[in-house]
Design an enzyme around this catalytic site. Structure first.
Site, PDB file in Angstrom:
ATOM      1  N   ARG A 121       0.833  -1.208   0.000  1.00 37.54           N
ATOM      2  CA  ARG A 121       0.000   0.000   0.000  1.00 37.54           C
ATOM      3  C   ARG A 121       0.865   1.254   0.000  1.00 37.54           C
ATOM      4  NH1 ARG A 121      -5.239  -1.273  -1.451  1.00 37.54           N
ATOM      5  NH2 ARG A 121      -6.274  -2.595   0.056  1.00 37.54           N
ATOM      6  N   GLN A 204     -13.797  11.381  12.369  1.00 37.24           N
ATOM      7  CA  GLN A 204     -13.678  12.831  12.277  1.00 37.24           C
ATOM      8  C   GLN A 204     -12.637  13.351  13.276  1.00 37.24           C
ATOM      9  OE1 GLN A 204     -17.281  14.882  13.257  1.00 37.24           O
ATOM     10  NE2 GLN A 204     -16.722  16.718  12.109  1.00 37.24           N
ATOM     11  N   HIS A 208      -8.923  14.919  11.972  1.00 34.90           N
ATOM     12  CA  HIS A 208      -8.770  16.376  12.067  1.00 34.90           C
ATOM     13  C   HIS A 208      -7.526  16.803  12.833  1.00 34.90           C
ATOM     14  CE1 HIS A 208     -12.517  16.461  10.040  1.00 34.90           C
ATOM     15  NE2 HIS A 208     -12.685  17.755  10.170  1.00 34.90           N
ATOM     16  N   LEU A 385     -10.727  13.090  -0.198  1.00 33.28           N
ATOM     17  CA  LEU A 385     -11.250  11.721  -0.127  1.00 33.28           C
ATOM     18  C   LEU A 385     -11.947  11.448   1.202  1.00 33.28           C
ATOM     19  CD1 LEU A 385      -9.125   8.642  -1.081  1.00 33.28           C
ATOM     20  CD2 LEU A 385      -9.857   8.836   1.264  1.00 33.28           C
ATOM     21  N   TYR A 386     -11.416  12.064   2.282  1.00 35.85           N
ATOM     22  CA  TYR A 386     -11.924  11.772   3.627  1.00 35.85           C
ATOM     23  C   TYR A 386     -13.142  12.608   4.016  1.00 35.85           C
ATOM     24  CZ  TYR A 386     -10.223   8.462   7.122  1.00 35.85           C
ATOM     25  OH  TYR A 386     -10.031   7.349   7.898  1.00 35.85           O
ATOM     26  N   HIS A 389     -18.954  12.824   5.013  1.00 36.33           N
ATOM     27  CA  HIS A 389     -20.155  13.386   5.635  1.00 36.33           C
ATOM     28  C   HIS A 389     -21.406  12.511   5.537  1.00 36.33           C
ATOM     29  CE1 HIS A 389     -17.360  16.797   5.378  1.00 36.33           C
ATOM     30  NE2 HIS A 389     -17.900  17.113   6.536  1.00 36.33           N
ATOM     31  N   GLY A 527      -7.680   5.172  -0.623  1.00 40.04           N
ATOM     32  CA  GLY A 527      -7.649   5.577   0.786  1.00 40.04           C
ATOM     33  C   GLY A 527      -6.631   4.791   1.585  1.00 40.04           C
ATOM     34  N   SER A 531      -3.666   6.211   3.978  1.00 37.33           N
ATOM     35  CA  SER A 531      -3.855   5.996   5.405  1.00 37.33           C
ATOM     36  C   SER A 531      -2.674   5.269   6.021  1.00 37.33           C
ATOM     37  CB  SER A 531      -5.115   5.169   5.667  1.00 37.33           C
ATOM     38  OG  SER A 531      -6.218   5.757   5.017  1.00 37.33           O
TER      39      SER A 531
HETATM   40  C1  HEM Z   1     -22.473  16.977  11.724  1.00 33.13           C
HETATM   41  C2  HEM Z   1     -21.259  16.651  11.434  1.00 33.13           C
HETATM   42  C3  HEM Z   1     -20.289  17.488  10.629  1.00 33.13           C
HETATM   43  C4  HEM Z   1     -20.304  18.823  10.361  1.00 33.13           C
HETATM   44  C5  HEM Z   1     -21.313  19.869  10.825  1.00 33.13           C
HETATM   45  C6  HEM Z   1     -19.145  19.089   9.535  1.00 33.13           C
HETATM   46  C7  HEM Z   1     -18.815  20.344   9.045  1.00 33.13           C
HETATM   47  C8  HEM Z   1     -17.679  20.631   8.339  1.00 33.13           C
HETATM   48  C9  HEM Z   1     -17.286  21.943   7.907  1.00 33.13           C
HETATM   49  C10 HEM Z   1     -18.087  23.220   8.147  1.00 33.13           C
HETATM   50  C11 HEM Z   1     -16.107  21.831   7.252  1.00 33.13           C
HETATM   51  C12 HEM Z   1     -15.283  22.954   6.625  1.00 33.13           C
HETATM   52  C13 HEM Z   1     -15.672  23.058   5.195  1.00 33.13           C
HETATM   53  C14 HEM Z   1     -14.870  24.078   4.436  1.00 33.13           C
HETATM   54  O1  HEM Z   1     -14.082  24.807   5.021  1.00 33.13           O
HETATM   55  O2  HEM Z   1     -15.044  24.124   3.227  1.00 33.13           O
HETATM   56  C15 HEM Z   1     -15.738  20.430   7.286  1.00 33.13           C
HETATM   57  C16 HEM Z   1     -14.582  19.928   6.744  1.00 33.13           C
HETATM   58  C17 HEM Z   1     -14.222  18.587   6.787  1.00 33.13           C
HETATM   59  N1  HEM Z   1     -14.974  17.553   7.285  1.00 33.13           N
HETATM   60 FE1  HEM Z   1     -16.742  17.698   8.236  1.00 33.13          FE
HETATM   61  N2  HEM Z   1     -18.463  17.926   9.322  1.00 33.13           N
HETATM   62  C18 HEM Z   1     -19.125  16.920   9.975  1.00 33.13           C
HETATM   63  C19 HEM Z   1     -18.764  15.591  10.014  1.00 33.13           C
HETATM   64  C20 HEM Z   1     -17.644  15.040   9.423  1.00 33.13           C
HETATM   65  C21 HEM Z   1     -17.273  13.657   9.503  1.00 33.13           C
HETATM   66  C22 HEM Z   1     -18.046  12.556  10.248  1.00 33.13           C
HETATM   67  C23 HEM Z   1     -16.132  13.503   8.802  1.00 33.13           C
HETATM   68  C24 HEM Z   1     -15.420  12.194   8.633  1.00 33.13           C
HETATM   69  C25 HEM Z   1     -14.161  12.004   8.647  1.00 33.13           C
HETATM   70  C26 HEM Z   1     -15.757  14.830   8.284  1.00 33.13           C
HETATM   71  C27 HEM Z   1     -14.632  15.129   7.517  1.00 33.13           C
HETATM   72  C28 HEM Z   1     -14.249  16.389   7.123  1.00 33.13           C
HETATM   73  C29 HEM Z   1     -12.974  16.696   6.488  1.00 33.13           C
HETATM   74  C30 HEM Z   1     -11.873  15.706   6.124  1.00 33.13           C
HETATM   75  C31 HEM Z   1     -12.960  18.083   6.292  1.00 33.13           C
HETATM   76  C32 HEM Z   1     -11.796  18.933   5.728  1.00 33.13           C
HETATM   77  C33 HEM Z   1     -11.094  19.568   6.912  1.00 33.13           C
HETATM   78  C34 HEM Z   1     -10.030  20.556   6.555  1.00 33.13           C
HETATM   79  O3  HEM Z   1      -9.539  20.531   5.430  1.00 33.13           O
HETATM   80  O4  HEM Z   1      -9.672  21.379   7.405  1.00 33.13           O
HETATM   81  N3  HEM Z   1     -16.713  15.729   8.693  1.00 33.13           N
HETATM   82  N4  HEM Z   1     -16.718  19.721   7.931  1.00 33.13           N
END
Ligand code: HEM
Ligand SMILES: *[C@@H]1O[C@H](CO)[C@@H](O)[C@H](O)[C@H]1NC(C)=O
Ligand SMILES: *[C@@H]1O[C@H](CO)[C@@H](O)[C@H](O)[C@H]1NC(C)=O
Ligand SMILES: *[C@@H]1O[C@H](CO)[C@@H](O)[C@H](O)[C@H]1NC(C)=O
Ligand SMILES: *[C@@H]1O[C@H](CO)[C@@H](O)[C@H](O)[C@H]1NC(C)=O
Ligand SMILES: *[C@@H]1O[C@H](CO)[C@@H](O)[C@H](O)[C@H]1NC(C)=O
Length: 560
Positions: A121, A204, A208, A385-386, A389, A527, A531
């Site tokens: 991988r 999540q 993060h 990829l991650y 949502h 992925g 990972s």
């Molecule tokens: C109710 C639950 C959740 C809410 C309200 C939420 C909300 C958000 C928001 C507002 C962003 C920033 C978007 C942007 O700046 O364009 C984000 C980014 C992201 N979310 Fe979620 N999210 C949720 C659940 C999840 C889950 C379960 C995962 C699974 C791994 C996830 C993975 C990500 C990833 C990878 C990013 C990019 C982060 C970054 O680049 O800083 N989210 N999410």
């Protein structure tokens, strides 16, 4: 003249020898004035380099292929091609034949296979890293400047006739329309692998620590400079924040006792800034390493669990090492927390996600005798990829109450009100959504999906099929081939015009899921390399012998 060196080097050598390059030999001339690299002519990870105004050459160095477009396999490549089973065949074997795996699990074969899983991988990820979002060619800056996320494939060249290269329409589909048509949930589809919300929030919370886009700098940049599992989501991504979060006694982190139980301190107690909306009252503004972890009770829950674990480890260490000062206790506890995290991720989280019957194992010693680069750089593509949502449910069921998003988001009093045990029970009992297959994202978070599509355009992420090829998968030949759903295929065809113009993230989500699985082939095959490379390679900051001892200690501590 045999062109087997990297092209720039050849040119340099030729220049040094005062020769001119015989144009007809080295260059491939294409008609018209389109940048020839827009056709993605170089196969098998060959690198496209422009010559003159309208010609290119593929650098096939160490690809195992040669020829104008790196399409002709060398002898050993041909042999390997014949012997290597397809990804679907390997997946089938790893998820069937219980009797076989029951035997393998308890023999040395387990270590041997685990080593193969890890190296096969990780080999797909270039290490040291190559590109970033600023450069479409190899350069030193991408290696040196760690404030960038890296890139597996360089951006689509700026001067291509269509946004995705040469295929597809001159304008990509409206992201709002894409998301409304294909991504928005019509009814909740549970994950057939049975993932629960404990899993979803773990995903999540864990990711993060290394997905922290530095929006103020731009989409290409990250705030998480550890580029891997550094527990920055617990201790902060910089030293001043870490120092504020620490109690400076017995290695511990600051905490507060509520109803007799340990919780994170408030923003005011720790003098640490979080991103809460101003409406959240001071006593509810919990201070956590990751600035956004007040967003969801599931994230604050994991923050509380790790806070308690860190402080518990400190108690154990102090008892065994009464001579250690605060700093040594803190530093050792952090290493143990990192070790515990990777172990949980591989042996529990990835084990569940993969559905493999091979019992996965985390032991840093597995790779000590292999060629393995203990370093990592987080990629933009990995971040996109991650975006899982679809895992999120329609509402949250806790202790007989049904809580809508409006009362769940930025409401830390849920954690305090129900307490850790009730929340763990609730999240363990509630099913998470299926990630692949489309139409499973709740309206509250559909905006994030739209953003990731917009962002991938700004960053000029290459087409989905280019990534299929990059990860040794056959490119899809039609939208039906991708989705196996006639209606979706027809609508996608209408919007994109060409399967080779389909974008990366929509491709991942709309691909047909494997039967009984949370997502499709591409999410797994792309992925897993990202990972495993990040989990194992990203601990390079830690002296490996130390880490090895630490893993042993953390295994003992987990068992207590
Ligand atoms: C109710 C639950 C959740 C809410 C309200 C939420 C909300 C958000 C928001 C507002 C962003 C920033 C978007 C942007 O700046 O364009 C984000 C980014 C992201 N979310 Fe979620 N999210 C949720 C659940 C999840 C889950 C379960 C995962 C699974 C791994 C996830 C993975 C990500 C990833 C990878 C990013 C990019 C982060 C970054 O680049 O800083 N989210 N999410
Ligand atoms: C190499 O790729 C280019 C562009 O896709 C194509 O025109 C050319 O025919 C290919 N050459 C060979 C030998 O396949
Ligand atoms: C990395 O690149 C950014 C953008 O060009 C720049 O602002 C920053 O100073 C660079 N950092 C280093 C260490 O070179
Ligand atoms: C926290 O926020 C306050 C108010 O905006 C600001 O004055 C302070 O500098 C911030 N502290 C840190 C460490 O960023
Ligand atoms: C082997 O691993 C599979 C998958 O984790 C599990 O179902 C099985 O019980 C294991 N067998 C042994 C002997 O550990
Ligand atoms: C936060 O959650 C508590 C407990 O479920 C609830 O009573 C309260 O109304 C919620 N607060 C907000 C602002 O939604």
């Amino acid at each position: 003249m045999k062109v087997s060196c990297i092209v720039q080097t050849c040119t340099l050598l030729l220049l040094l020898h005062g020769q001119t390059i015989p144009a007809e030999k080295v260059k491939t001339v294409l008609k018209g004035s389109v940048n020839p690299c827009c056709y993605y002519p170089c196969q098998h990870m060959g690198i496209c380099l422009r010559y003159g105004m309208d010609s290119y050459e593929c650098d096939c160095t160490r690809t195992g292929y040669y020829g104008e477009n790196c399409t002709i396999p060398e002898f050993w490549t041909r042999v390997r091609q014949h012997l290597k089973p397809s990804p679907n065949a390997i997946h089938y074997i790893l998820t069937h034949f219980h009797w076989l795996w029951n035997i393998i699990n308890s023999t040395r074969l387990r270590d041997w296979l685990m080593r193969i899983v890890l190296t096969a991988r990780s080999d797909l990820i270039p290490s040291p890293p190559t590109y970033n979002s600023k450069y479409g060619y190899l350069n030193w800056e991408s290696y040196y400047n760690t404030t960038y996320y890296t890139r597996i494939l360089p951006p689509v060249p700026e001067d291509c006739p269509t946004p995705m290269g040469t295929k597809g329409k001159t304008e990509l589909p409206d992201p709002k329309l894409l998301v409304q048509k294909f991504m928005l949930r019509d009814h909740f589809k549970p994950d057939p692998q049975g993932s629960n919300l404990m899993f979803a929030f773990f995903a999540q919370h864990f990711t993060h620590q290394f997905f922290k886009t530095h929006n103020r700098m731009g989409l290409a940049f990250t705030k998480a400079l550890g580029h891997g599992v550094d527990a920055g989501h617990i201790y902060g991504d910089n030293l001043p924040r870490q120092l504020n979060l620490r109690l400076h006694k017995d290695g511990k982190l600051k905490y507060q006792l509520l109803n007799g139980e340990m919780y994170p301190p408030t923003e005011a107690m720790a003098k640490v800034n979080m991103s809460y909306p101003p409406t959240v009252a001071p006593e509810n503004r919990l201070a956590i390493g990751q600035e956004v972890f007040g967003l969801l009770p599931g994230l604050s829950l994991y923050a509380t669990l790790w806070l308690r674990e860190h402080n518990r480890i400190c108690d154990i260490l102090l008892e065994e090492h009464p001579t250690w000062d605060d700093e040594q206790l803190f530093q050792t506890a952090r290493l143990i927390v990192i070790g515990e995290t990777i172990r949980i991720v591989i042996e529990d989280y990835v084990q569940h996600l993969s559905g493999y019957l091979l019992q996965l194992k985390f032991d840093p010693e597995l790779l000590f005798s292999s060629q393995f680069q203990y370093q990592n750089r987080i990629a933009v593509e990995f971040n996109h990829l991650y975006h899982w949502h679809p895992l999120m449910p329609d509402s949250f069921h806790i202790d007989g109450d049904e809580i809508p998003y409006s009362q769940f988001i930025f409401n830390t009093s849920i954690l305090i009100h129900y307490g850790v045990e009730k929340l763990v029970e609730a999240f363990a009992l509630q099913r998470a959504g299926q990630i692949g297959g489309g139409k499973n994202i709740h309206p509250v978070i559909i905006g994030v999906t739209e953003s990731v599509i917009r962002e991938s355009r700004e960053l000029r992420v290459q087409p989905f099929n280019q990534y299929r090829k990059r990860f040794n998968l056959e490119p899809y030949t039609s939208f039906y081939d991708l989705t196996e759903n006639e209606e979706t295929a027809r609508e996608l065809e209408e919007l994109y015009g060409d399967i080779d113009a389909l974008e990366f993230y929509p491709g991942l989500l709309l691909e047909k899921p494997r039967s009984g699985s949370i997502f499709g082939q591409s999410m797994v095959e792309m992925g897993a390399p990202f990972s495993l490379k990040a989990w194992i390679g990203g601990v390079s900051s830690v002296n490996l012998n130390a880490l090895n001892k630490i893993i042993k200690i953390s295994n003992e501590i987990i068992r207590r």
